[in-house]
Motif scaffolding. Structure first.
Motif, short mmCIF file in Angstrom:
data_model
loop_
_atom_site.label_atom_id
_atom_site.label_comp_id
_atom_site.label_asym_id
_atom_site.label_seq_id
_atom_site.Cartn_x
_atom_site.Cartn_y
_atom_site.Cartn_z
N PHE A 1 0.41 -0.76 0.01
CA PHE A 1 0.11 -0.28 -0.30
C PHE A 1 0.53 1.53 0.28
N VAL A 2 -0.11 2.55 -0.81
CA VAL A 2 1.33 3.99 -0.59
C VAL A 2 0.96 4.41 1.21
N THR A 3 2.47 4.42 1.92
CA THR A 3 2.16 4.57 3.10
C THR A 3 0.81 5.96 3.39
N GLU A 4 0.60 6.64 4.40
CA GLU A 4 -1.27 7.48 4.57
C GLU A 4 -0.34 8.34 5.48
N ASP A 5 1.25 8.02 5.48
CA ASP A 5 1.80 9.01 6.32
C ASP A 5 2.01 10.40 5.17
N VAL A 6 1.34 11.24 5.76
CA VAL A 6 0.93 12.56 4.02
C VAL A 6 2.74 13.43 4.45
N SER A 7 3.18 13.58 6.32
CA SER A 7 4.01 14.62 6.10
C SER A 7 5.36 13.57 4.66
N ARG A 8 5.62 12.17 5.32
CA ARG A 8 6.27 11.40 4.17
C ARG A 8 6.50 11.62 2.89
N ILE A 9 5.28 11.61 2.49
CA ILE A 9 4.91 11.44 1.35
C ILE A 9 5.59 13.56 0.56
N GLU A 10 5.07 14.42 1.13
CA GLU A 10 5.64 15.60 0.86
C GLU A 10 6.82 15.80 1.27
N ALA A 11 7.40 14.94 2.22
CA ALA A 11 9.12 15.28 2.30
C ALA A 11 9.75 14.91 0.67
N ALA A 12 9.22 13.49 0.47
CA ALA A 12 9.79 12.92 -0.63
C ALA A 12 9.76 13.82 -1.80
N LYS A 13 8.13 13.93 -1.70
CA LYS A 13 8.24 15.36 -2.89
C LYS A 13 9.21 16.63 -2.89
N LYS A 14 9.07 17.02 -2.05
CA LYS A 14 9.98 17.91 -1.42
C LYS A 14 11.42 17.97 -2.12
N ALA A 15 12.04 16.83 -1.96
CA ALA A 15 13.20 16.02 -2.29
C ALA A 15 13.42 15.84 -3.54
N ARG A 16 12.71 15.80 -4.45
CA ARG A 16 12.47 15.28 -5.73
C ARG A 16 12.37 16.87 -6.50
N ALA A 17 11.67 17.81 -5.94
CA ALA A 17 11.08 19.40 -6.61
C ALA A 17 12.55 19.21 -6.34
N GLU A 18 13.53 19.37 -5.46
CA GLU A 18 15.02 20.08 -5.57
C GLU A 18 15.64 19.51 -6.42
N VAL A 19 15.97 18.19 -6.46
CA VAL A 19 16.66 17.50 -7.49
C VAL A 19 16.00 18.07 -8.74
N LEU A 20 14.73 18.50 -9.34
CA LEU A 20 14.92 18.78 -10.73
C LEU A 20 15.32 20.46 -10.83
N VAL A 21 14.92 21.30 -9.36
CA VAL A 21 15.52 22.71 -9.61
C VAL A 21 16.60 22.89 -10.22
N ARG A 22 17.29 21.68 -9.36
CA ARG A 22 18.78 21.62 -9.03
C ARG A 22 19.11 21.67 -10.79
N GLY A 23 18.30 20.17 -11.24
CA GLY A 23 19.34 20.36 -12.91
C GLY A 23 18.99 21.39 -13.82
N PHE A 24 17.39 21.84 -13.29
CA PHE A 24 16.87 23.44 -14.41
C PHE A 24 18.23 24.17 -14.00
N LEU A 25 18.36 24.76 -12.93
CA LEU A 25 19.64 25.62 -12.67
C LEU A 25 20.89 25.67 -12.91
#
Lengths: 125, 231
Positions: A73-97
Protein backbone atom coordinates in the motif's frame (compact mmCIF):
# COMPACT_ATOMS: atom_id res chain seq x y z
CA UNK A 1 1.76 5.86 -15.92
CA UNK A 2 4.32 6.52 -18.61
CA UNK A 3 6.77 3.63 -18.64
CA UNK A 4 9.36 4.71 -21.17
CA UNK A 5 12.87 4.26 -19.88
CA UNK A 6 16.09 6.14 -20.45
CA UNK A 7 18.92 3.94 -21.59
CA UNK A 8 21.68 5.44 -19.45
CA UNK A 9 20.19 4.76 -16.01
CA UNK A 10 19.36 1.54 -14.17
CA UNK A 11 15.79 0.44 -14.84
CA UNK A 12 14.98 -0.10 -11.17
CA UNK A 13 15.89 3.48 -10.23
CA UNK A 14 13.66 4.79 -13.00
CA UNK A 15 10.82 2.64 -11.68
CA UNK A 16 11.37 4.06 -8.20
CA UNK A 17 11.28 7.59 -9.59
CA UNK A 18 8.14 6.96 -11.64
CA UNK A 19 6.23 5.51 -8.67
CA UNK A 20 7.49 8.27 -6.34
CA UNK A 21 6.15 10.77 -8.83
CA UNK A 22 2.75 9.06 -8.95
CA UNK A 23 2.58 9.08 -5.14
CA UNK A 24 3.73 12.71 -4.84
CA UNK A 25 1.27 13.96 -7.45
CA UNK A 26 -1.61 12.07 -5.90
CA UNK A 27 -2.07 9.80 -8.94
CA UNK A 28 -1.58 7.08 -6.34
CA UNK A 29 -3.31 8.57 -3.25
CA UNK A 30 -2.31 7.65 0.33
CA UNK A 31 -3.52 4.19 1.33
CA UNK A 32 -3.93 2.95 -2.26
CA UNK A 33 -3.35 -0.74 -2.67
CA UNK A 34 -0.70 -1.41 -5.32
CA UNK A 35 -1.10 -4.13 -7.95
CA UNK A 36 0.94 -7.30 -7.53
CA UNK A 37 4.60 -7.29 -8.51
CA UNK A 38 3.81 -9.41 -11.54
CA UNK A 39 1.00 -7.12 -12.73
CA UNK A 40 3.09 -4.00 -12.23
CA UNK A 41 5.99 -5.68 -14.05
CA UNK A 42 3.70 -6.57 -16.93
CA UNK A 43 2.29 -3.06 -17.10
CA UNK A 44 5.78 -1.55 -17.19
CA UNK A 45 7.14 -4.33 -19.41
CA UNK A 46 10.02 -5.06 -17.05
CA UNK A 47 11.49 -8.06 -15.29
CA UNK A 48 9.55 -8.92 -12.09
CA UNK A 49 12.77 -9.01 -10.04
CA UNK A 50 13.52 -5.45 -11.14
CA UNK A 51 10.04 -4.30 -10.11
CA UNK A 52 10.44 -6.12 -6.81
CA UNK A 53 13.69 -4.29 -6.17
CA UNK A 54 12.07 -0.94 -6.93
CA UNK A 55 9.20 -1.64 -4.53
CA UNK A 56 11.64 -2.68 -1.81
CA UNK A 57 13.46 0.61 -2.29
CA UNK A 58 10.16 2.49 -1.93
CA UNK A 59 9.45 0.50 1.23
CA UNK A 60 12.85 1.46 2.58
CA UNK A 61 12.02 5.10 1.90
CA UNK A 62 8.73 4.65 3.75
CA UNK A 63 6.54 5.62 0.79
CA UNK A 64 5.12 2.14 0.50
CA UNK A 65 4.47 -0.49 3.12
CA UNK A 66 3.87 -4.19 2.80
CA UNK A 67 1.20 -6.06 4.64
CA UNK A 68 2.07 -9.73 4.76
CA UNK A 69 -1.40 -10.92 3.90
CA UNK A 70 -2.97 -8.22 1.78
CA UNK A 71 -0.24 -6.74 -0.40
CA UNK A 72 1.50 -3.40 -0.72
CA UNK A 73 0.00 0.00 0.00
CA UNK A 74 0.95 3.64 -0.43
CA UNK A 75 1.78 5.12 2.95
CA UNK A 76 -0.89 7.14 4.76
CA UNK A 77 1.80 9.32 6.30
CA UNK A 78 1.21 12.52 4.33
CA UNK A 79 4.22 14.31 5.82
CA UNK A 80 6.47 11.58 4.41
CA UNK A 81 4.93 12.00 0.98
CA UNK A 82 5.42 15.77 1.21
CA UNK A 83 9.06 15.27 2.20
CA UNK A 84 9.64 12.95 -0.77
CA UNK A 85 7.95 15.43 -3.07
CA UNK A 86 10.15 18.23 -1.81
CA UNK A 87 13.31 16.16 -2.17
CA UNK A 88 12.39 15.26 -5.74
CA UNK A 89 11.49 18.88 -6.56
CA UNK A 90 14.87 20.01 -5.27
CA UNK A 91 16.63 17.57 -7.58
CA UNK A 92 14.64 18.88 -10.54
CA UNK A 93 15.31 22.51 -9.63
CA UNK A 94 19.02 21.83 -9.26
CA UNK A 95 19.11 20.23 -12.72
CA UNK A 96 17.15 23.14 -14.17
CA UNK A 97 19.45 25.71 -12.60
CA UNK A 98 22.53 23.89 -13.88
CA UNK A 99 21.13 23.89 -17.43
CA UNK A 100 20.23 27.61 -17.16
CA UNK A 101 23.68 28.43 -15.82
CA UNK A 102 25.24 26.64 -18.78
CA UNK A 103 23.12 28.87 -20.97
CA UNK A 104 24.60 31.87 -19.15
CA UNK A 105 21.41 33.03 -17.46
CA UNK A 106 21.83 34.93 -14.20
CA UNK A 107 19.67 34.26 -11.16
CA UNK A 108 17.61 37.41 -11.83
CA UNK A 109 17.07 36.50 -15.46
CA UNK A 110 15.90 33.04 -14.46
CA UNK A 111 13.45 34.42 -11.90
CA UNK A 112 12.12 36.96 -14.40
CA UNK A 113 11.70 34.23 -17.05
CA UNK A 114 9.85 31.95 -14.63
CA UNK A 115 7.58 34.80 -13.46
CA UNK A 116 6.90 35.78 -17.09
CA UNK A 117 6.03 32.20 -18.01
CA UNK A 118 3.66 31.95 -15.07
CA UNK A 119 1.80 35.10 -16.14
CA UNK A 120 1.57 33.76 -19.67
CA UNK A 121 0.07 30.51 -18.38
CA UNK A 122 -2.38 32.39 -16.17
CA UNK A 123 -3.42 34.56 -19.12
CA UNK A 124 -3.99 31.43 -21.22
CA UNK A 125 -6.24 29.74 -18.70
CA UNK B 1 21.20 -25.79 -6.79
CA UNK B 2 21.71 -23.90 -10.04
CA UNK B 3 19.30 -24.89 -12.80
CA UNK B 4 22.08 -24.89 -15.37
CA UNK B 5 25.77 -25.19 -14.71
CA UNK B 6 28.75 -25.41 -17.08
CA UNK B 7 32.15 -26.49 -15.81
CA UNK B 8 35.15 -26.01 -18.12
CA UNK B 9 32.80 -26.82 -20.97
CA UNK B 10 34.43 -27.23 -24.41
CA UNK B 11 32.95 -28.13 -27.76
CA UNK B 12 34.96 -28.59 -30.94
CA UNK B 13 33.68 -29.19 -34.44
CA UNK B 14 36.79 -30.57 -36.18
CA UNK B 15 39.25 -27.70 -35.97
CA UNK B 16 36.68 -25.16 -34.89
CA UNK B 17 36.55 -24.43 -31.17
CA UNK B 18 32.87 -23.54 -30.77
CA UNK B 19 32.97 -23.32 -26.96
CA UNK B 20 36.16 -22.80 -25.04
CA UNK B 21 36.31 -23.47 -21.32
CA UNK B 22 32.91 -22.08 -20.41
CA UNK B 23 32.06 -21.77 -16.71
CA UNK B 24 28.68 -20.44 -15.76
CA UNK B 25 25.73 -20.89 -13.44
CA UNK B 26 22.08 -20.04 -13.94
CA UNK B 27 20.04 -19.72 -10.76
CA UNK B 28 16.25 -20.20 -10.43
CA UNK B 29 14.04 -17.18 -11.01
CA UNK B 30 16.34 -15.60 -13.56
CA UNK B 31 15.57 -14.36 -17.03
CA UNK B 32 18.87 -14.31 -18.85
CA UNK B 33 19.96 -12.92 -22.19
CA UNK B 34 22.58 -14.96 -24.01
CA UNK B 35 24.13 -12.34 -26.22
CA UNK B 36 26.91 -12.56 -28.75
CA UNK B 37 27.73 -11.96 -32.39
CA UNK B 38 27.00 -14.53 -35.10
CA UNK B 39 29.03 -17.70 -34.67
CA UNK B 40 29.94 -16.92 -31.05
CA UNK B 41 28.61 -20.24 -29.70
CA UNK B 42 25.11 -19.33 -28.46
CA UNK B 43 23.28 -22.08 -30.31
CA UNK B 44 26.01 -24.62 -29.48
CA UNK B 45 25.60 -23.86 -25.78
CA UNK B 46 21.83 -24.23 -25.97
CA UNK B 47 22.10 -27.50 -27.90
CA UNK B 48 24.53 -28.88 -25.33
CA UNK B 49 22.05 -28.01 -22.55
CA UNK B 50 19.43 -29.96 -24.49
CA UNK B 51 21.57 -33.01 -25.03
CA UNK B 52 21.45 -32.49 -28.81
CA UNK B 53 25.23 -32.22 -28.72
CA UNK B 54 27.71 -33.78 -26.32
CA UNK B 55 30.66 -31.88 -24.81
CA UNK B 56 34.17 -32.46 -26.20
CA UNK B 57 35.37 -31.98 -22.64
CA UNK B 58 34.09 -30.47 -19.42
CA UNK B 59 30.55 -30.76 -18.12
CA UNK B 60 27.11 -29.28 -18.56
CA UNK B 61 24.52 -30.04 -15.88
CA UNK B 62 20.79 -29.35 -15.72
CA UNK B 63 19.50 -29.60 -12.14
CA UNK B 64 22.81 -31.29 -11.37
CA UNK B 65 22.32 -34.00 -14.01
CA UNK B 66 23.85 -34.63 -17.40
CA UNK B 67 21.32 -33.94 -20.17
CA UNK B 68 19.15 -37.00 -20.74
CA UNK B 69 15.50 -38.06 -20.66
CA UNK B 70 15.04 -36.76 -17.08
CA UNK B 71 16.36 -33.30 -17.89
CA UNK B 72 14.49 -33.13 -21.20
CA UNK B 73 11.25 -33.55 -19.27
CA UNK B 74 11.90 -30.23 -17.50
CA UNK B 75 13.59 -28.28 -20.30
CA UNK B 76 11.46 -26.44 -22.84
CA UNK B 77 13.45 -25.68 -25.96
CA UNK B 78 12.70 -23.35 -28.84
CA UNK B 79 15.11 -24.13 -31.69
CA UNK B 80 16.41 -21.41 -33.97
CA UNK B 81 14.62 -22.98 -36.93
CA UNK B 82 11.22 -24.43 -37.74
CA UNK B 83 10.72 -28.03 -36.70
CA UNK B 84 6.95 -28.45 -36.78
CA UNK B 85 5.50 -31.09 -39.11
CA UNK B 86 4.03 -29.32 -42.15
CA UNK B 87 0.89 -31.44 -42.34
CA UNK B 88 -0.17 -30.95 -38.73
CA UNK B 89 -2.78 -28.48 -37.55
CA UNK B 90 -2.29 -26.39 -34.43
CA UNK B 91 -4.75 -28.62 -32.61
CA UNK B 92 -2.79 -31.74 -33.58
CA UNK B 93 0.40 -30.06 -32.47
CA UNK B 94 -1.16 -29.41 -29.08
CA UNK B 95 -2.15 -33.10 -28.80
CA UNK B 96 1.40 -34.01 -29.79
CA UNK B 97 2.92 -31.74 -27.14
CA UNK B 98 0.46 -33.01 -24.51
CA UNK B 99 1.50 -36.60 -25.35
CA UNK B 100 5.18 -35.83 -25.12
CA UNK B 101 5.32 -33.43 -22.20
CA UNK B 102 3.51 -33.99 -18.90
CA UNK B 103 3.94 -30.28 -18.11
CA UNK B 104 2.15 -28.99 -21.23
CA UNK B 105 -0.68 -26.61 -20.29
CA UNK B 106 -3.27 -26.65 -23.06
CA UNK B 107 -5.35 -23.83 -21.58
CA UNK B 108 -2.36 -21.56 -21.55
CA UNK B 109 -1.65 -22.41 -25.20
CA UNK B 110 -5.27 -21.80 -26.25
CA UNK B 111 -5.34 -18.45 -24.53
CA UNK B 112 -2.21 -17.31 -26.36
CA UNK B 113 -3.47 -18.61 -29.71
CA UNK B 114 -6.71 -16.68 -29.30
CA UNK B 115 -4.87 -13.55 -28.27
CA UNK B 116 -2.69 -13.72 -31.41
CA UNK B 117 -5.67 -14.60 -33.64
CA UNK B 118 -4.35 -17.99 -34.66
CA UNK B 119 -7.00 -20.50 -35.72
CA UNK B 120 -6.34 -23.89 -34.03
CA UNK B 121 -7.55 -25.73 -37.13
CA UNK B 122 -4.92 -24.09 -39.35
CA UNK B 123 -2.20 -26.34 -40.73
CA UNK B 124 1.49 -25.45 -40.49
CA UNK B 125 1.73 -25.70 -44.31
CA UNK B 126 -0.69 -22.78 -44.71
CA UNK B 127 1.06 -20.50 -42.23
CA UNK B 128 3.32 -17.53 -42.88
CA UNK B 129 6.84 -17.60 -41.50
CA UNK B 130 5.86 -15.25 -38.67
CA UNK B 131 2.81 -17.33 -37.71
CA UNK B 132 4.92 -20.52 -37.61
CA UNK B 133 7.32 -18.81 -35.24
CA UNK B 134 4.45 -17.66 -33.05
CA UNK B 135 2.94 -21.16 -32.88
CA UNK B 136 6.29 -22.70 -32.02
CA UNK B 137 6.88 -20.18 -29.29
CA UNK B 138 3.36 -20.61 -27.88
CA UNK B 139 3.86 -24.38 -27.65
CA UNK B 140 7.22 -24.00 -25.95
CA UNK B 141 6.03 -21.32 -23.51
CA UNK B 142 2.92 -23.34 -22.63
CA UNK B 143 4.96 -25.96 -20.85
CA UNK B 144 5.40 -25.49 -17.12
CA UNK B 145 9.08 -26.24 -17.37
CA UNK B 146 12.03 -25.55 -15.10
CA UNK B 147 14.30 -24.22 -17.82
CA UNK B 148 13.23 -22.46 -20.98
CA UNK B 149 15.87 -22.26 -23.70
CA UNK B 150 14.73 -19.84 -26.38
CA UNK B 151 17.05 -19.58 -29.36
CA UNK B 152 16.24 -16.38 -31.25
CA UNK B 153 12.56 -16.28 -30.24
CA UNK B 154 11.65 -12.84 -31.54
CA UNK B 155 13.69 -12.49 -34.71
CA UNK B 156 10.94 -13.14 -37.23
CA UNK B 157 7.87 -11.54 -35.69
CA UNK B 158 6.44 -8.04 -35.94
CA UNK B 159 7.01 -5.50 -33.12
CA UNK B 160 3.49 -5.82 -31.71
CA UNK B 161 3.85 -9.60 -31.43
CA UNK B 162 7.32 -9.11 -29.99
CA UNK B 163 5.78 -7.02 -27.19
CA UNK B 164 3.16 -9.68 -26.58
CA UNK B 165 5.82 -12.41 -26.40
CA UNK B 166 7.88 -10.43 -23.90
CA UNK B 167 4.72 -9.75 -21.89
CA UNK B 168 4.06 -13.51 -21.96
CA UNK B 169 7.50 -14.20 -20.55
CA UNK B 170 6.76 -11.79 -17.68
CA UNK B 171 3.25 -13.16 -17.10
CA UNK B 172 4.52 -16.75 -16.97
CA UNK B 173 7.38 -15.76 -14.72
CA UNK B 174 8.02 -18.46 -12.16
CA UNK B 175 10.54 -17.92 -9.35
CA UNK B 176 11.43 -21.62 -9.54
CA UNK B 177 12.24 -21.56 -13.25
CA UNK B 178 14.88 -19.92 -15.43
CA UNK B 179 14.58 -18.52 -18.94
CA UNK B 180 17.52 -18.16 -21.30
CA UNK B 181 16.93 -16.06 -24.40
CA UNK B 182 19.52 -15.90 -27.13
CA UNK B 183 19.06 -12.90 -29.39
CA UNK B 184 20.64 -10.07 -31.34
CA UNK B 185 17.71 -7.77 -30.58
CA UNK B 186 19.07 -6.61 -27.27
CA UNK B 187 17.26 -3.29 -27.04
CA UNK B 188 13.93 -5.10 -27.34
CA UNK B 189 14.55 -7.63 -24.58
CA UNK B 190 16.75 -5.65 -22.23
CA UNK B 191 13.93 -4.58 -19.90
CA UNK B 192 12.72 -8.10 -19.25
CA UNK B 193 16.14 -9.52 -18.44
CA UNK B 194 17.75 -9.90 -15.02
CA UNK B 195 21.14 -10.84 -16.30
CA UNK B 196 23.09 -11.00 -19.49
CA UNK B 197 25.83 -13.35 -20.60
CA UNK B 198 28.12 -11.97 -23.31
CA UNK B 199 29.74 -14.70 -25.34
CA UNK B 200 32.39 -14.24 -28.00
CA UNK B 201 34.38 -16.81 -29.97
CA UNK B 202 33.16 -19.54 -27.63
CA UNK B 203 34.15 -17.76 -24.42
CA UNK B 204 32.01 -16.11 -21.78
CA UNK B 205 33.32 -12.55 -21.60
CA UNK B 206 30.77 -11.20 -19.13
CA UNK B 207 27.96 -12.34 -16.86
CA UNK B 208 26.31 -9.39 -15.15
CA UNK B 209 22.93 -7.96 -14.17
CA UNK B 210 21.36 -5.47 -16.58
CA UNK B 211 21.12 -2.74 -13.95
CA UNK B 212 24.75 -3.29 -12.92
CA UNK B 213 25.85 -2.59 -16.48
CA UNK B 214 23.63 0.48 -16.66
CA UNK B 215 24.91 1.68 -13.29
CA UNK B 216 28.62 1.05 -13.95
CA UNK B 217 28.78 2.00 -17.61
CA UNK B 218 26.07 4.66 -17.72
CA UNK B 219 24.64 3.10 -20.85
CA UNK B 220 22.17 0.46 -21.92
CA UNK B 221 23.22 -3.15 -22.40
CA UNK B 222 22.53 -2.64 -26.10
CA UNK B 223 24.96 0.30 -26.28
CA UNK B 224 27.53 -1.54 -24.18
CA UNK B 225 27.27 -4.62 -26.38
CA UNK B 226 27.95 -2.49 -29.47
CA UNK B 227 31.02 -1.10 -27.75
CA UNK B 228 32.39 -4.50 -26.68
CA UNK B 229 31.75 -6.14 -30.04
CA UNK B 230 32.58 -3.24 -32.35
CA UNK B 231 33.61 -4.63 -35.73
Amino acid sequence: MDWNFRSDLPIYSQLVERIQQAIASGALPPGTRLSSVRDLAMEAGVNPNTMQRALQELEREGLVYANRTSGRFVTEDVSRIEAAKKARAEVLVRGFLEAMNKLGCSHEEILALVAGKKEEDNADS
Amino acid sequence: MPILECKALCKRYGNVQALDNVDLKVEPGRVIGLLGPNGSGKTTLIKLANGLLTPSSGEILVYGEKPGPETKAVVSYLPDRGYLAEWMSVKQLMDFFADFYADFDRDRAMEMLLRLNIDPSMRVKAMSKGTREKVQLILVMSRRAGLYLLDEPIGGVDPATRDYILETIIRNYNPEAAVIISTHLIADVEQVLDEVIFINSGRVVLQSSVDEIREDKGKSVDAYFREVFRC
